[in-house]
Motif scaffolding. Sequence first.
Motif, mmCIF file in Angstrom:
data_model
loop_
_atom_site.group_PDB
_atom_site.id
_atom_site.type_symbol
_atom_site.label_atom_id
_atom_site.label_comp_id
_atom_site.label_asym_id
_atom_site.label_seq_id
_atom_site.Cartn_x
_atom_site.Cartn_y
_atom_site.Cartn_z
ATOM 1 N N LYS A 230 0.840 -1.201 0.000
ATOM 2 C CA LYS A 230 0.000 0.000 0.000
ATOM 3 C C LYS A 230 0.877 1.254 0.000
ATOM 4 O O LYS A 230 0.615 2.220 -0.735
ATOM 5 N N ILE A 313 -1.410 -4.872 -4.732
ATOM 6 C CA ILE A 313 -2.225 -3.661 -4.578
ATOM 7 C C ILE A 313 -2.582 -3.081 -5.936
ATOM 8 O O ILE A 313 -3.728 -2.659 -6.175
ATOM 9 N N LEU A 328 -8.569 2.319 0.473
ATOM 10 C CA LEU A 328 -7.503 1.322 0.361
ATOM 11 C C LEU A 328 -6.758 1.186 1.678
ATOM 12 O O LEU A 328 -6.501 0.070 2.154
#
Length: 347
Positions: A230, A313, A328
């Motif tokens: 992330k 991701i 997210l």
Amino acid sequence: MSAKRMQLFAFFISVTLIWGCQLEEQEFIPDVSGIEAEVDIRRFDQALFQLDTNDMQPELQKLMEAYPELSTLYFTHILRANDPRTAPDGPAPYVKGFLQHESVRNLYDSVQVHYPNMSDIEAELEQAFRFFQYYFPDEPVPNVSTLISEYAIAAFVYGENDLGISLDYFLGQDYPYQKLNPRDPAFSAYLTRTFNREHLTSKAIQTLINGLVPPARQQRLLDLMVNNGKKLYILDKLLPYAPDSIKLEVTGPQAEWLEDNELEMWAFLIKEDLMYETDNRKIRKLVDYSPHSPGMPEEAPGRTANWVGWQIIRAYMEKHPETTMQELIALEDAQGLLDASRYKPGR
């Protein structure tokens, strides 16, 4: 083998049967030219070292009025000038001794030689902050100040997203970092290679991102690599024009190796039954700074699992383009995210 491991293994087998060529996808880069993000770097390092040491108490007071939050943090936590155990005579004499110490003066002189001005860094940060405002419109835009921490910390966030950057961590590969303390792993060659101007903006933005993304809920390799993925995804969005080698802090050939060996890395993690491993001794070098990834070819840099996490991701966001950055970040279920990404490693 647990049900989750069986599920992941079956998923991997299906991928190997399909193989599939990884498509060269055109990453979306928004137009942020209309977003205001002026950066005027404040040189706390210069303001501190230009104090009149013959009149320290009022001089310190002026500095603290000009930099209230940063001064408190700096003198309390970095210099420890407010601690009677380290500064029994009080902050003013302690800071005066610091400013007059020969090695500290030499360090300051080196910083001024390398950074007489920072217009190029200001331009890089302005661009990054435009993207930051685009993706995080509710977050305050950082103010930036530079300092000298005597190698205590490279960059940090304080106040409301304000950034402090220690310029003594960015003096270039020719600066004798390793001679300072040869036994200190923080000055290992693979780390000091990135202690330069080219990496300054990326490292500063990484610090900002670390403040936005909370730690992984669990400590399995899967959780750690997805969490770090992330951060890399957000870094890539905030610095879309920076080379991957800069963002990943690896050499150019190492960045190419990662691109060329995605399937092999994924297969290794599956084969070695590492995805749900929690033993830090077995997984640390796959997610933390390290010169190499154990069990992989010599060409493989450290933190390879983070790179795979980044691809997971990217796959998730491609499948779910409506997902905001905030959404997210809030996704805590690494297994669920992996499943929803339908990640297929490139061959």
